[in-house]
Design an enzyme around this catalytic site. Structure first.
Site, PDB file in Angstrom:
ATOM      1  N   ARG A  86       0.869  -1.175   0.000  1.00 17.42           N
ATOM      2  CA  ARG A  86       0.000   0.000   0.000  1.00 17.42           C
ATOM      3  C   ARG A  86       0.913   1.234   0.000  1.00 17.42           C
ATOM      4  O   ARG A  86       2.126   1.132   0.089  1.00 17.42           O
ATOM      5  CB  ARG A  86      -1.033   0.002   1.137  1.00 17.42           C
ATOM      6  CG  ARG A  86      -0.747  -0.790   2.367  1.00 17.42           C
ATOM      7  CD  ARG A  86       0.231  -0.184   3.337  1.00 17.42           C
ATOM      8  NE  ARG A  86       0.016   1.227   3.522  1.00 17.42           N
ATOM      9  CZ  ARG A  86       0.953   2.073   3.806  1.00 17.42           C
ATOM     10  NH1 ARG A  86       2.205   1.677   3.937  1.00 17.42           N
ATOM     11  NH2 ARG A  86       0.699   3.353   3.948  1.00 17.42           N
ATOM     12  N   GLY A  87       0.265   2.410  -0.074  1.00 14.64           N
ATOM     13  CA  GLY A  87       1.049   3.633  -0.225  1.00 14.64           C
ATOM     14  C   GLY A  87       1.157   3.931  -1.715  1.00 14.64           C
ATOM     15  O   GLY A  87       1.469   3.037  -2.516  1.00 14.64           O
ATOM     16  N   ASP A 133      -1.780  10.802  -1.863  1.00 24.20           N
ATOM     17  CA  ASP A 133      -2.122   9.753  -2.836  1.00 24.20           C
ATOM     18  C   ASP A 133      -2.433  10.333  -4.194  1.00 24.20           C
ATOM     19  O   ASP A 133      -2.340   9.644  -5.215  1.00 24.20           O
ATOM     20  CB  ASP A 133      -3.297   8.930  -2.322  1.00 24.20           C
ATOM     21  CG  ASP A 133      -2.873   8.181  -1.075  1.00 24.20           C
ATOM     22  OD1 ASP A 133      -2.918   8.771   0.016  1.00 24.20           O
ATOM     23  OD2 ASP A 133      -2.424   7.030  -1.206  1.00 24.20           O
TER      24      ASP A 133
HETATM   25  O1  MRU Z   1      -4.518   3.348   2.249  1.00 23.22           O
HETATM   26  P1  MRU Z   1      -3.027   3.451   2.195  1.00 23.22           P
HETATM   27  O2  MRU Z   1      -2.349   2.819   3.362  1.00 23.22           O
HETATM   28  O3  MRU Z   1      -2.463   2.997   0.874  1.00 23.22           O
HETATM   29  O4  MRU Z   1      -2.793   5.017   2.304  1.00 23.22           O
HETATM   30  C1  MRU Z   1      -1.501   5.529   2.218  1.00 23.22           C
HETATM   31  C2  MRU Z   1      -1.451   6.983   2.466  1.00 23.22           C
HETATM   32  O5  MRU Z   1      -2.457   7.639   2.644  1.00 23.22           O
HETATM   33  C3  MRU Z   1      -0.126   7.616   2.384  1.00 23.22           C
HETATM   34  O6  MRU Z   1      -0.046   8.710   3.241  1.00 23.22           O
HETATM   35  C4  MRU Z   1       0.068   8.054   0.928  1.00 23.22           C
HETATM   36  O7  MRU Z   1       0.001   6.957   0.074  1.00 23.22           O
HETATM   37  C5  MRU Z   1       1.330   8.744   0.711  1.00 23.22           C
HETATM   38  S1  MRU Z   1       2.623   7.662   0.942  1.00 23.22           S
HETATM   39  C6  MRU Z   1       4.009   7.887   0.362  1.00 23.22           C
END
Ligand code: MRU
Length: 363
Positions: free
Chosen positions: A51-52, A239
Protein backbone atom coordinates in the site's frame (compact mmCIF):
# COMPACT_ATOMS: atom_id res chain seq x y z
CA UNK A 1 16.01 0.66 4.90
CA UNK A 2 17.40 -1.25 7.84
CA UNK A 3 15.31 -4.05 9.39
CA UNK A 4 17.33 -5.73 12.11
CA UNK A 5 20.54 -6.77 10.34
CA UNK A 6 19.06 -6.64 6.82
CA UNK A 7 18.71 -3.88 4.25
CA UNK A 8 15.28 -4.25 2.70
CA UNK A 9 13.12 -2.62 0.08
CA UNK A 10 9.36 -3.14 -0.05
CA UNK A 11 9.41 -4.77 -3.50
CA UNK A 12 12.06 -6.44 -5.65
CA UNK A 13 12.54 -8.90 -8.49
CA UNK A 14 13.36 -12.38 -7.17
CA UNK A 15 14.23 -14.50 -10.20
CA UNK A 16 11.09 -14.43 -12.33
CA UNK A 17 8.83 -13.61 -9.37
CA UNK A 18 8.01 -10.35 -7.63
CA UNK A 19 8.86 -10.32 -3.92
CA UNK A 20 7.07 -7.97 -1.51
CA UNK A 21 6.91 -7.40 2.22
CA UNK A 22 3.42 -8.38 3.43
CA UNK A 23 2.29 -5.22 5.22
CA UNK A 24 -0.86 -6.85 6.57
CA UNK A 25 1.38 -8.87 8.92
CA UNK A 26 3.39 -5.95 10.32
CA UNK A 27 4.30 -5.08 13.03
CA UNK A 28 3.73 -8.60 14.34
CA UNK A 29 5.66 -10.55 11.69
CA UNK A 30 7.99 -9.77 8.80
CA UNK A 31 6.84 -12.02 5.97
CA UNK A 32 7.72 -11.96 2.29
CA UNK A 33 5.15 -12.87 -0.39
CA UNK A 34 5.88 -13.85 -3.97
CA UNK A 35 3.75 -12.95 -6.98
CA UNK A 36 3.84 -15.04 -10.14
CA UNK A 37 0.85 -13.68 -12.03
CA UNK A 38 -1.28 -10.60 -12.49
CA UNK A 39 -4.02 -11.87 -10.16
CA UNK A 40 -1.53 -12.08 -7.27
CA UNK A 41 -0.63 -8.44 -7.86
CA UNK A 42 -4.23 -7.22 -8.11
CA UNK A 43 -5.15 -9.06 -4.90
CA UNK A 44 -1.98 -7.81 -3.17
CA UNK A 45 -2.84 -4.19 -3.99
CA UNK A 46 -6.58 -4.54 -3.23
CA UNK A 47 -6.00 -6.31 0.10
CA UNK A 48 -3.20 -3.92 1.05
CA UNK A 49 -0.39 -6.46 1.23
CA UNK A 50 1.35 -3.51 -0.43
CA UNK A 51 0.00 0.00 0.00
CA UNK A 52 1.05 3.63 -0.22
CA UNK A 53 0.75 5.53 -3.49
CA UNK A 54 4.33 5.23 -4.84
CA UNK A 55 4.60 1.55 -3.92
CA UNK A 56 1.33 0.54 -5.55
CA UNK A 57 2.52 2.35 -8.70
CA UNK A 58 5.64 0.19 -8.90
CA UNK A 59 3.68 -2.92 -7.92
CA UNK A 60 1.25 -2.17 -10.76
CA UNK A 61 4.15 -1.94 -13.21
CA UNK A 62 5.36 -5.39 -12.16
CA UNK A 63 1.78 -6.66 -12.43
CA UNK A 64 1.65 -5.59 -16.07
CA UNK A 65 4.91 -7.40 -16.76
CA UNK A 66 3.45 -10.58 -15.23
CA UNK A 67 0.31 -10.18 -17.35
CA UNK A 68 2.37 -9.75 -20.52
CA UNK A 69 4.30 -12.92 -19.74
CA UNK A 70 1.02 -14.84 -19.94
CA UNK A 71 -0.31 -12.96 -22.99
CA UNK A 72 1.57 -10.10 -24.65
CA UNK A 73 -1.34 -8.87 -26.77
CA UNK A 74 -2.84 -5.40 -26.53
CA UNK A 75 -6.13 -6.69 -25.18
CA UNK A 76 -4.29 -8.41 -22.35
CA UNK A 77 -2.37 -5.21 -21.59
CA UNK A 78 -5.60 -3.18 -21.48
CA UNK A 79 -7.45 -5.71 -19.34
CA UNK A 80 -4.53 -5.92 -16.90
CA UNK A 81 -4.40 -2.12 -16.66
CA UNK A 82 -8.14 -1.94 -15.95
CA UNK A 83 -7.94 -4.65 -13.27
CA UNK A 84 -5.06 -2.87 -11.55
CA UNK A 85 -6.78 0.53 -11.67
CA UNK A 86 -9.93 -0.92 -10.13
CA UNK A 87 -7.94 -2.44 -7.25
CA UNK A 88 -7.41 0.98 -5.63
CA UNK A 89 -8.96 4.02 -7.28
CA UNK A 90 -7.59 7.03 -5.39
CA UNK A 91 -3.80 7.01 -5.80
CA UNK A 92 -2.90 8.33 -9.24
CA UNK A 93 0.43 6.48 -9.23
CA UNK A 94 -1.27 3.35 -10.55
CA UNK A 95 -2.46 5.21 -13.66
CA UNK A 96 0.98 6.82 -14.01
CA UNK A 97 2.70 3.43 -13.85
CA UNK A 98 0.31 1.76 -16.27
CA UNK A 99 0.74 4.54 -18.83
CA UNK A 100 4.50 4.45 -18.49
CA UNK A 101 4.79 0.68 -18.97
CA UNK A 102 2.35 0.79 -21.87
CA UNK A 103 4.43 3.47 -23.59
CA UNK A 104 7.60 1.39 -23.04
CA UNK A 105 6.23 -1.79 -24.64
CA UNK A 106 3.50 -0.96 -27.10
CA UNK A 107 5.70 -0.44 -30.15
CA UNK A 108 7.77 -3.57 -29.50
CA UNK A 109 7.15 -6.99 -31.06
CA UNK A 110 4.99 -9.14 -28.80
CA UNK A 111 7.86 -11.47 -27.95
CA UNK A 112 9.88 -8.62 -26.45
CA UNK A 113 7.11 -6.96 -24.42
CA UNK A 114 7.16 -8.93 -21.16
CA UNK A 115 10.92 -8.55 -20.66
CA UNK A 116 10.76 -4.86 -21.55
CA UNK A 117 7.93 -4.30 -19.03
CA UNK A 118 9.86 -6.21 -16.36
CA UNK A 119 12.95 -4.04 -16.95
CA UNK A 120 10.84 -0.86 -16.92
CA UNK A 121 9.27 -1.87 -13.59
CA UNK A 122 12.77 -2.41 -12.17
CA UNK A 123 13.83 1.04 -13.37
CA UNK A 124 10.73 2.57 -11.81
CA UNK A 125 11.56 0.89 -8.50
CA UNK A 126 15.12 2.28 -8.55
CA UNK A 127 13.87 5.72 -9.56
CA UNK A 128 11.30 5.74 -6.76
CA UNK A 129 14.05 5.02 -4.23
CA UNK A 130 16.23 7.87 -5.51
CA UNK A 131 13.24 10.22 -5.84
CA UNK A 132 12.30 9.63 -2.22
CA UNK A 133 15.91 10.15 -1.12
CA UNK A 134 15.78 13.54 -2.91
CA UNK A 135 12.50 14.41 -1.14
CA UNK A 136 14.34 13.64 2.09
CA UNK A 137 17.20 16.00 1.22
CA UNK A 138 14.85 18.86 0.34
CA UNK A 139 12.60 18.32 3.35
CA UNK A 140 15.62 18.24 5.66
CA UNK A 141 15.97 22.00 5.13
CA UNK A 142 12.58 22.50 6.82
CA UNK A 143 13.62 20.49 9.84
CA UNK A 144 16.99 22.24 10.02
CA UNK A 145 15.28 25.66 10.10
CA UNK A 146 13.21 24.67 13.10
CA UNK A 147 16.11 22.98 14.84
CA UNK A 148 18.26 26.08 14.37
CA UNK A 149 15.63 28.14 16.20
CA UNK A 150 14.83 25.77 19.08
CA UNK A 151 17.38 22.97 19.12
CA UNK A 152 14.91 20.18 18.38
CA UNK A 153 11.97 19.44 16.11
CA UNK A 154 8.55 17.95 16.84
CA UNK A 155 6.79 16.58 13.75
CA UNK A 156 3.25 15.23 13.47
CA UNK A 157 2.59 12.68 10.73
CA UNK A 158 -0.58 10.89 9.66
CA UNK A 159 -0.95 7.38 8.22
CA UNK A 160 2.22 5.78 6.88
CA UNK A 161 4.22 7.77 4.38
CA UNK A 162 7.50 6.09 5.23
CA UNK A 163 9.58 3.61 3.27
CA UNK A 164 6.84 0.99 3.49
CA UNK A 165 4.61 3.25 1.39
CA UNK A 166 7.28 3.58 -1.30
CA UNK A 167 10.13 1.40 -2.53
CA UNK A 168 12.59 2.90 -0.05
CA UNK A 169 13.02 6.02 2.17
CA UNK A 170 9.38 7.16 2.02
CA UNK A 171 7.95 10.60 1.37
CA UNK A 172 6.91 12.36 4.61
CA UNK A 173 9.33 10.28 6.67
CA UNK A 174 12.28 10.68 4.28
CA UNK A 175 13.25 14.12 5.72
CA UNK A 176 12.97 12.64 9.20
CA UNK A 177 15.33 9.78 8.32
CA UNK A 178 17.72 12.28 6.74
CA UNK A 179 17.53 14.50 9.84
CA UNK A 180 18.12 11.63 12.24
CA UNK A 181 21.18 10.54 10.27
CA UNK A 182 22.67 14.04 10.54
CA UNK A 183 22.21 13.90 14.30
CA UNK A 184 19.24 16.31 14.52
CA UNK A 185 17.08 15.94 17.64
CA UNK A 186 13.75 14.97 16.09
CA UNK A 187 10.65 13.50 17.70
CA UNK A 188 7.63 12.24 15.75
CA UNK A 189 4.00 12.25 16.90
CA UNK A 190 2.41 9.32 15.08
CA UNK A 191 -1.36 9.41 14.46
CA UNK A 192 -2.62 5.85 14.89
CA UNK A 193 -4.75 6.35 11.73
CA UNK A 194 -7.94 4.40 12.15
CA UNK A 195 -9.37 2.27 10.78
CA UNK A 196 -6.36 0.31 9.47
CA UNK A 197 -3.89 1.83 11.91
CA UNK A 198 -1.10 2.38 9.41
CA UNK A 199 0.43 4.91 11.83
CA UNK A 200 0.32 2.67 14.89
CA UNK A 201 1.39 -0.49 13.10
CA UNK A 202 3.64 0.64 10.23
CA UNK A 203 5.00 4.14 10.95
CA UNK A 204 5.78 3.25 14.56
CA UNK A 205 7.49 0.03 13.41
CA UNK A 206 9.61 1.85 10.83
CA UNK A 207 10.67 4.55 13.29
CA UNK A 208 11.48 1.93 15.89
CA UNK A 209 13.72 0.04 13.44
CA UNK A 210 15.63 3.27 12.76
CA UNK A 211 15.81 4.26 16.43
CA UNK A 212 13.90 7.52 15.95
CA UNK A 213 12.06 8.83 19.02
CA UNK A 214 8.31 8.75 18.47
CA UNK A 215 5.00 8.62 20.31
CA UNK A 216 1.80 7.06 18.98
CA UNK A 217 -1.29 9.20 19.64
CA UNK A 218 -4.98 8.74 18.94
CA UNK A 219 -6.18 10.43 15.79
CA UNK A 220 -7.96 13.19 17.67
CA UNK A 221 -4.98 14.33 19.77
CA UNK A 222 -3.17 16.46 17.14
CA UNK A 223 -5.27 19.61 17.64
CA UNK A 224 -4.69 19.56 21.39
CA UNK A 225 -0.92 19.17 20.94
CA UNK A 226 -0.85 22.05 18.45
CA UNK A 227 -2.71 24.32 20.91
CA UNK A 228 -0.05 23.47 23.51
CA UNK A 229 2.85 24.29 21.14
CA UNK A 230 4.02 20.66 21.02
CA UNK A 231 4.10 20.40 17.21
CA UNK A 232 6.44 22.45 14.99
CA UNK A 233 5.50 20.96 11.67
CA UNK A 234 2.95 18.60 10.14
CA UNK A 235 4.40 16.36 7.40
CA UNK A 236 2.13 14.01 5.49
CA UNK A 237 2.20 12.09 2.21
CA UNK A 238 -0.30 12.22 -0.62
CA UNK A 239 -2.12 9.75 -2.84
CA UNK A 240 -3.05 12.31 -5.46
CA UNK A 241 -2.31 16.01 -5.63
CA UNK A 242 -4.07 18.15 -8.22
CA UNK A 243 -2.33 20.49 -10.66
CA UNK A 244 -3.60 23.33 -8.45
CA UNK A 245 -2.16 21.94 -5.21
CA UNK A 246 -5.14 20.26 -3.48
CA UNK A 247 -3.77 17.29 -1.53
CA UNK A 248 -5.66 14.02 -1.25
CA UNK A 249 -4.36 11.79 1.53
CA UNK A 250 -5.51 9.33 4.16
CA UNK A 251 -8.84 10.16 5.82
CA UNK A 252 -8.31 12.62 8.67
CA UNK A 253 -5.53 14.57 7.00
CA UNK A 254 -7.90 17.48 6.29
CA UNK A 255 -8.76 17.83 9.99
CA UNK A 256 -5.05 18.00 10.83
CA UNK A 257 -4.61 20.74 8.24
CA UNK A 258 -7.52 22.72 9.71
CA UNK A 259 -6.05 22.45 13.19
CA UNK A 260 -2.60 23.42 11.89
CA UNK A 261 -4.06 26.48 10.15
CA UNK A 262 -5.88 27.56 13.31
CA UNK A 263 -2.69 27.23 15.34
CA UNK A 264 -0.19 28.73 12.90
CA UNK A 265 1.59 25.38 12.49
CA UNK A 266 3.19 24.75 9.08
CA UNK A 267 1.56 21.91 7.12
CA UNK A 268 3.55 20.24 4.31
CA UNK A 269 2.76 17.35 2.00
CA UNK A 270 5.74 15.37 0.68
CA UNK A 271 5.23 13.64 -2.65
CA UNK A 272 6.94 12.59 -5.87
CA UNK A 273 5.86 13.99 -9.25
CA UNK A 274 4.24 10.61 -9.98
CA UNK A 275 1.60 11.54 -7.36
CA UNK A 276 0.66 14.81 -9.06
CA UNK A 277 -2.36 14.50 -11.34
CA UNK A 278 -1.34 17.16 -13.85
CA UNK A 279 -4.65 16.67 -15.69
CA UNK A 280 -6.86 17.41 -12.69
CA UNK A 281 -7.59 20.87 -11.29
CA UNK A 282 -10.30 20.15 -8.70
CA UNK A 283 -9.67 18.15 -5.53
CA UNK A 284 -13.39 17.36 -5.43
CA UNK A 285 -13.01 15.35 -8.64
CA UNK A 286 -10.65 12.81 -7.06
CA UNK A 287 -12.34 9.41 -6.66
CA UNK A 288 -12.40 8.57 -2.96
CA UNK A 289 -12.02 4.87 -2.22
CA UNK A 290 -14.69 3.37 0.05
CA UNK A 291 -13.58 0.24 1.84
CA UNK A 292 -15.37 -2.51 3.75
CA UNK A 293 -17.30 -1.69 6.93
CA UNK A 294 -15.50 -4.47 8.81
CA UNK A 295 -12.33 -2.34 8.86
CA UNK A 296 -14.28 0.05 11.12
CA UNK A 297 -16.29 -2.46 13.12
CA UNK A 298 -13.38 -4.80 13.92
CA UNK A 299 -9.83 -4.37 15.15
CA UNK A 300 -6.95 -6.84 14.90
CA UNK A 301 -4.00 -6.96 17.27
CA UNK A 302 -1.78 -9.25 19.31
CA UNK A 303 -3.03 -10.57 22.66
CA UNK A 304 -0.77 -10.94 25.70
CA UNK A 305 0.50 -14.28 24.35
CA UNK A 306 1.39 -12.68 21.01
CA UNK A 307 -1.44 -14.44 19.15
CA UNK A 308 -3.30 -12.32 16.62
CA UNK A 309 -6.97 -11.76 17.41
CA UNK A 310 -9.69 -9.83 15.63
CA UNK A 311 -12.39 -8.36 17.85
CA UNK A 312 -15.60 -6.44 17.19
CA UNK A 313 -15.69 -2.94 18.72
CA UNK A 314 -19.27 -1.93 17.85
CA UNK A 315 -22.65 -3.37 18.82
CA UNK A 316 -23.48 -6.46 16.74
CA UNK A 317 -25.21 -5.35 13.57
CA UNK A 318 -24.11 -1.68 13.78
CA UNK A 319 -23.69 -0.02 10.40
CA UNK A 320 -20.37 1.57 9.55
CA UNK A 321 -18.99 3.60 6.63
CA UNK A 322 -15.37 3.72 5.59
CA UNK A 323 -14.05 6.49 3.32
CA UNK A 324 -10.33 5.92 3.01
CA UNK A 325 -9.14 9.37 1.90
CA UNK A 326 -10.00 13.06 2.08
CA UNK A 327 -8.87 16.19 0.27
CA UNK A 328 -7.07 19.09 1.91
CA UNK A 329 -7.59 22.28 -0.12
CA UNK A 330 -4.39 23.99 -1.25
CA UNK A 331 -5.12 27.08 0.89
CA UNK A 332 -4.40 24.98 4.00
CA UNK A 333 -1.13 23.55 2.66
CA UNK A 334 2.04 25.53 3.41
CA UNK A 335 4.00 23.78 0.68
CA UNK A 336 4.79 20.63 -1.28
CA UNK A 337 8.09 18.84 -0.71
CA UNK A 338 9.09 17.11 -3.93
CA UNK A 339 12.16 15.55 -5.51
CA UNK A 340 12.87 18.84 -7.30
CA UNK A 341 12.52 21.06 -4.24
CA UNK A 342 9.78 22.71 -2.17
CA UNK A 343 7.05 24.77 -3.82
CA UNK A 344 3.84 26.52 -2.83
CA UNK A 345 0.76 24.31 -3.14
CA UNK A 346 -0.54 26.19 -6.16
CA UNK A 347 -0.68 25.92 -9.93
CA UNK A 348 2.16 28.43 -10.24
CA UNK A 349 4.25 26.65 -7.65
CA UNK A 350 3.82 23.26 -9.31
CA UNK A 351 4.45 24.68 -12.78
CA UNK A 352 7.62 26.34 -11.48
CA UNK A 353 9.13 22.99 -10.47
CA UNK A 354 7.61 20.76 -13.15
CA UNK A 355 7.17 22.82 -16.37
CA UNK A 356 8.05 19.79 -18.51
CA UNK A 357 5.41 17.56 -16.88
CA UNK A 358 2.74 20.28 -16.97
CA UNK A 359 3.39 20.67 -20.66
CA UNK A 360 3.45 16.93 -21.35
CA UNK A 361 0.06 16.57 -19.63
CA UNK A 362 -1.42 19.33 -21.81
CA UNK A 363 -0.50 17.49 -25.06
O1 MRU B 1 -4.52 3.35 2.25
P1 MRU B 1 -3.03 3.45 2.19
O2 MRU B 1 -2.35 2.82 3.36
O3 MRU B 1 -2.46 3.00 0.87
O4 MRU B 1 -2.79 5.02 2.30
C1 MRU B 1 -1.50 5.53 2.22
C2 MRU B 1 -1.45 6.98 2.47
O5 MRU B 1 -2.46 7.64 2.64
C3 MRU B 1 -0.13 7.62 2.38
O6 MRU B 1 -0.05 8.71 3.24
C4 MRU B 1 0.07 8.05 0.93
O7 MRU B 1 0.00 6.96 0.07
C5 MRU B 1 1.33 8.74 0.71
S1 MRU B 1 2.62 7.66 0.94
C6 MRU B 1 4.01 7.89 0.36
Amino acid sequence: MRVGDRDLRTIWADGDRVAVIDQTRLPHALEIRHWRQLDDTVAGIRDMVVRGAPLIGVAGAYGLALALRADAGEASLDAAGAALLAARPTAVNLRWAIERVRAAVIKLPRAARADAAWDEAGRMADEDASTCAAIGRHGLALLNETAAAKGRVEVLTHCNAGWLATVDWGTALAPIYAAHRTGLDVHVWVDETRPRNQGASLTAWELQQEGIPHTVIVDNAGGHLMQRGRIDLVLVGSDRTTATGDVCNKIGTYLKALAAHDNGVRFYAALPASTIDFRLREGRAIPIEERGAEEVTHVTGADSEGALRTVRVVPAGARAANWAFDVTPSRLVTGLVTERGICPASETGIRGLFPDLVEAAAE
